[in-house]
Design an enzyme around this catalytic site. Structure first.
Site, PDB file in Angstrom:
ATOM      1  N   TRP A 187       0.846  -1.201  -0.005  1.00  0.00           N
ATOM      2  CA  TRP A 187       0.133   0.016  -0.126  1.00  0.00           C
ATOM      3  C   TRP A 187       0.766   1.161  -0.046  1.00  0.00           C
ATOM      4  O   TRP A 187       1.847   1.294   0.792  1.00  0.00           O
ATOM      5  CB  TRP A 187      -0.827   0.015   1.366  1.00  0.00           C
ATOM      6  CG  TRP A 187      -1.781   1.093   1.521  1.00  0.00           C
ATOM      7  CD1 TRP A 187      -2.657   1.627   0.541  1.00  0.00           C
ATOM      8  CD2 TRP A 187      -2.087   1.779   2.717  1.00  0.00           C
ATOM      9  NE1 TRP A 187      -3.389   2.820   0.936  1.00  0.00           N
ATOM     10  CE2 TRP A 187      -3.225   2.913   2.307  1.00  0.00           C
ATOM     11  CE3 TRP A 187      -1.557   1.850   3.743  1.00  0.00           C
ATOM     12  CZ2 TRP A 187      -3.470   3.770   3.400  1.00  0.00           C
ATOM     13  CZ3 TRP A 187      -1.799   2.543   5.020  1.00  0.00           C
ATOM     14  CH2 TRP A 187      -2.770   3.731   4.768  1.00  0.00           C
ATOM     15  N   ASP A 268      -0.978  -5.855   9.228  1.00  0.00           N
ATOM     16  CA  ASP A 268      -2.060  -5.140   8.610  1.00  0.00           C
ATOM     17  C   ASP A 268      -3.241  -5.513   8.396  1.00  0.00           C
ATOM     18  O   ASP A 268      -3.231  -6.395   7.249  1.00  0.00           O
ATOM     19  CB  ASP A 268      -1.413  -3.874   7.577  1.00  0.00           C
ATOM     20  CG  ASP A 268      -2.281  -2.988   7.302  1.00  0.00           C
ATOM     21  OD1 ASP A 268      -2.071  -2.070   6.425  1.00  0.00           O
ATOM     22  OD2 ASP A 268      -3.143  -2.958   7.603  1.00  0.00           O
ATOM     23  N   LYS A 304     -13.357  -0.931   5.429  1.00  0.00           N
ATOM     24  CA  LYS A 304     -14.092  -1.554   4.444  1.00  0.00           C
ATOM     25  C   LYS A 304     -15.196  -2.548   5.188  1.00  0.00           C
ATOM     26  O   LYS A 304     -16.238  -2.595   4.387  1.00  0.00           O
ATOM     27  CB  LYS A 304     -13.006  -2.371   3.873  1.00  0.00           C
ATOM     28  CG  LYS A 304     -12.009  -1.408   2.783  1.00  0.00           C
ATOM     29  CD  LYS A 304     -10.952  -0.938   3.520  1.00  0.00           C
ATOM     30  CE  LYS A 304     -10.116  -0.314   2.355  1.00  0.00           C
ATOM     31  NZ  LYS A 304      -9.052   0.599   3.281  1.00  0.00           N
TER      32      LYS A 304
END
Lengths: 459, 449
Positions: A187, A268, A304
């Site tokens: 990311w 993560d 999300k």
């Protein structure tokens, strides 16, 4: 007041000369004189005398920063007037109608909260206790020994980013010189977080463009080669940007080498439940490491999986080898949070606590999550089918089906990605990542055309 | 000695254990050889965190932690600055409830990421609130306003920007100041110095000392100013004193960084409480402003605030904003939507805004009346000392002048919870509890030195 100053300034030619000197860039900043008492006092500091009324900004030398590579995509998309435009940039879930989606359980939770008329007092620095409890249980499983033994320091954080930043600050302070290893690619914001926190980082091989899969040998070799005691940043599931996850067997080997080198795993977890549709399955990598008795860090995000993007709700969990250590680590995480934002926002935390803590809402959530993950799987299938049907070159597009989560790493390079945008009005990040969450079944054929054109006709 | 993958650090600790055991006991060598670190053993020596010590509780927020633990029915929390009603309860403003209901009822609302700089409408309205709707700086587009996490977040983001882009990396903070200020600035990368502010002899402003200290600051240095209702002292400069401060600062090119956490809460008037800031902006100069809606809109836990940077030109403001975004993105990406939406709903609606001004005045008035009651109660008890500072000081806090020993005594014997610097939150008092506090102060002053 201002007009008085201006008229005084124009009356003194020497003052305007010094202004000119300043504008020629002779000095970064001198001093300003500003008086409303009716006279000008010019102070000389060796090089420049200044008159306040027309002085130059202290920040004149500040350059325009480039737009964020990910968030900037949405801004560019908004500006595009073409009706065929498609936003596959940021990872935010869209319905088949390409509308943003607020989960039903979230609406229910917010109504409940409003009915109860809860207050808006400061949370403790570590966040909402009820949230911290359920988030750790969701991640590790309520029966996990790490929780029973109270070995986890859990602190509410500002979604994934904020939780990662807290951990980075902890690493900088308590593990000076220790490196974080991040996957290549990862990311885009990961490196910014560690840079700003002044934590050195380096990359381990991850994506293999030849197979459009995992470069497992490279990954293991690079983790082995890192100095002992490094932090290894791992995506718990649904790797961003590639969508390529290790298999369970590969996770075991990764854990082996991390233990061997006394590295510290740093997960993560931004897509728990969103990747496979199952909350437990998506947490299996984290739980594998925890079961081995390893100490580890885990950042969580509810952006999300509960669609709470803008509420900024997440957590940093640190699994320690004793409850006393966990208490100490928690106290230090608090000490880092206090000068950053004092205490975290309450709204998103309450929503999560209400949804996860209420059995009926929790079940409903699981169903909505399966629905979201299911839609993405369907879109993957349709995109794959469209590409296979339209592309006569014989290229194998099946990686789209093998990848998991919101994103697909198409293998398109920057020039090809630019073509997607410039010619086809398909917005995506320059690393070739597309967000399937922003794709509808209806648009798969169009997208397939764009990808085939970009892949074959642009280099 | 051990099985399966232990690194050298573990081996060293095991060897030490081994040596200890073999020297201190008559253990069978076979048994010693079978010692191995089990992966699941909760051995602190094997932890990578073993060098991490327990941090003390935050001195301000820790007061509430201690208060919560106290079982006494007489306990009084005068620690953190959160408003309480006359009944001692937290307050959610009516306008806030109304705004929230609006938000929940609005089915078109979504929870998509805000831009890095936050909710645009909130930013515009916040700038107008602090600078005045007719501010030339706003008209000229010279202000960049960025939504941040309440006052703390606004201060931190502003300070990080300055540490990266401003040539002067020293910030002067008043003595005393809010306990979190030095930590925020230090972690942001600034070095912190102080200027004289509070005069214990008069329990008022040490104006001469302030002017001297700012006068001897290096040109261009950053200066933290409390816009109104100075925390912890409650001592504010007069308008004339503000004017002199402004002149001095402009003559030295000192950069003002305002902390505005009590607009409307101090005097009851939003405009009055913004005068210091507006005075500086009116002279065309640059400044930073951190705004918080924690107290004046009671949105404590929602973490709503804004950082405004007033620049010389619109072009500079645009570039500054782009760099501020680079500070925010690796910190938390973008700010939380809920609190900002509430604020925007209230500020944009004339009726809600007016209602707010009434609720704000009511809160400020209640605090002013508590000041009067406490002052009267101490006088009635004949408590030694001049307590007029209680009614002279402004805002949520009173700097009592009590020392840490007296404070500790009040906590122990009277269950009064407050910060050790002698600061009490008037917002935590009610008519019912004033007598108990007055008794405690009286006892502390007469029995403890």
């Amino acid at each position: 007041m201002a007009s008085t100053m201006l008229s005084i300034a124009s009356a003194t030619p020497s003052a305007s000369l010094s202004m000119h000197e300043k504008l020629k860039g002779k000095v970064k900043l001198g001093s300003t004189t500003n008086s409303t008492a009716g006279f000008i006092k010019t102070k000389s500091f060796g090089r420049v005398s200044m008159v306040a009324a027309v002085n130059v900004s202290r920040f004149e030398g500040v350059t325009m920063a480039p737009p964020d590579p990910i968030l900037g995509v949405s801004e560019a998309f908004k500006a595009d007037t073409d009706e065929k435009k498609l936003n596959l940039g940021v990872g935010a879930y869209r319905t088949e109608e390409l509308q943003p989606y607020v989960l039903d359980v979230v609406k229910k939770a917010e109504n409940l909260m409003l009915e109860r008329g809860e207050n808006k007092e400061y949370l403790p620095i570590e966040g909402l206790a009820a949230f911290n409890k359920v988030t750790a249980e969701l991640l590790f499983g309520a029966d996990n020994s790490v929780l029973k033994e109270q070995r986890v320091a859990t602190v509410q954080g500002l979604s994934g980013t904020g939780s990662l930043r807290l951990a980075a600050a902890l690493i900088e302070r308590y593990f000076p010189g220790a490196k974080v290893l991040i996957s290549s690619p990862t990311w885009g914001n990961h490196k910014n977080i560690f840079n700003d926190a002044r934590v050195p980082w380096s990359e381990y091989r991850y994506y293999d463009p030849k197979t459009v899969g995992l470069d497992f040998e490279g990954m293991i070799a690079d983790i082995k080669a890192a100095p002992g005691g490094s932090f290894i940043l791992l995506h718990g599931c649904a790797h961003n940007p590639t969508g390529i996850d290790p298999t369970p067997e590969q996770w075991e080997k990764i854990a082996d080498v991390i233990q061997e080198k006394n590295h510290i795993p740093f997960f993560d977890v931004a897509y728990q439940g969103f990747a496979s549709g199952s909350l437990d399955n998506d947490a299996s990598s984290v739980r594998l490491f925890a079961t081995r008795g390893m100490e580890l860090l885990v950042a969580q995000s509810y952006s999300k999986n509960l669609g709470l993007y803008a509420e900024r709700i997440g957590a940093m969990n640190v699994v320690c080898s004793s409850s006393d250590l966990a208490a100490r680590v928690k106290s230090q995480l608090k000490r880092l949070a206090r000068p950053m934002y004092s205490n975290p926002p309450v709204h998103g935390a309450r929503i999560v606590a209400n949804v996860v803590g209420n059995p009926a809402l929790f079940d409903e959530w699981k169903a909505e999550m399966e629905m979201m993950a299911g839609r993405i799987k369907n879109v993957r299938q349709k995109l794959f089918d469209s590409l296979s049907a339209k592309d006569k070159s014989g290229k194998d597009w099946s990686f789209i089906l093998r990848q998991i989560g919101m994103f697909s790493f198409t293998g398109l390079n920057k020039a090809q990605s630019d073509n997607m945008t410039n010619k086809w009005h398909v917005y995506m990040t320059k690393d070739g990542r597309i967000s399937l969450a922003g794709l509808s079944l209806a648009k798969c054929e169009y997208l397939a055309d764009a990808i085939i054109d970009s892949y074959h006709n642009v280099s | 000695m051990s099985s399966g993958g232990h690194g050298s650090a573990t081996d060293r600790r095991l060897n030490a254990l081994f040596r200890h055991l073999s020297s201190s006991a008559r253990m069978d060598p076979q048994q010693l050889n079978s010692i191995a670190a089990s992966p699941t053993s909760a051995n602190q020596n094997d932890s990578v965190f073993s060098h991490v010590v327990r941090a003390p509780e935050d001195p301000i927020l820790g007061v509430t932690v201690a208060y919560n633990k106290d079982p006494s029915p007489l306990k009084l929390n005068l620690g953190v600055g959160a408003y309480r009603t006359e009944e001692g309860k937290p307050l959610v403003l009516n306008v806030v409830r109304k705004a929230e209901q609006q938000l929940v009822n609005d089915r078109s609302r979504v929870k998509e990421y805000l831009p890095i700089v936050g909710l645009a409408e909130f930013n515009k309205l916040s700038a107008k609130l602090i600078l005045g709707a007719d501010s030339p700086a706003i008209r000229e587009n010279r202000v960049t306003t960025v939504q941040c996490l309440s006052g703390t977040g606004s201060l931190r983001v502003g300070a990080e920007f300055l540490a990266r882009h401003y040539h002067q990396r020293t910030i002067y903070i008043p003595q005393p100041t809010w306990g979190n200020h030095p930590k925020v600035f230090t972690l942001a990368g600034l070095s912190v110095k102080s200027y004289r502010y509070y005069d214990p002899a008069t329990r008022g402003l040490n104006f001469q000392g302030l002017l001297e200290d700012l006068g001897s600051a290096p040109a261009g240095a950053i200066v933290l100013l409390h816009a109104c209702a100075h925390n912890p002292t409650g001592v504010d400069p007069t308008l004339q004193q503000w004017e002199r401060i402004r002149q001095l600062m402009r003559s030295k090119g000192l950069l003002p960084f305002f902390d505005s956490a009590y607009q409307g809460f101090a005097s009851g008037s939003l405009d009055s409480d913004a005068q210091s800031v507006r005075m500086f902006v009116a002279d065309g100069g640059e400044c930073f402003i951190a705004q918080s809606y924690a107290k004046n809109l009671g949105l404590y836990g929602e973490r709503v605030g804004a950082l405004s940077i007033v620049c010389k030109t619109a072009d500079v403001a645009g570039r500054v904003e782009s760099q501020v975004k680079l500070v925010i993105r690796p910190m938390y990406s973008n700010p939380p939507i809920h609190g900002a939406s509430i604020v925007a709903a209230i500020l944009r609606d004339r009726d809600l805004f007016n209602e707010w001004t009434f609720e704000l005045k009511a809160m400020a008035d209640r605090i002013i009346s508590m000041r009067q009651k406490l002052f009267d109660a101490l006088r009635a008890r004949g408590t030694p000392g001049d307590w007029s500072h209680i009614i002279k000081q402004i805002g949520m806090f009173t700097f009592t002048g009590l020392n840490p020993q007296q404070v500790a005594f009040m906590t122990k014997d009277y269950h009064i919870y407050m910060t050790s610097d002698g600061r009490i939150s008037m917002a935590g008092l009610s008519s019912k509890t004033v007598p108990h506090l007055a008794d405690a102060i009286h006892a502390a002053v007469t029995l403890v030195s």
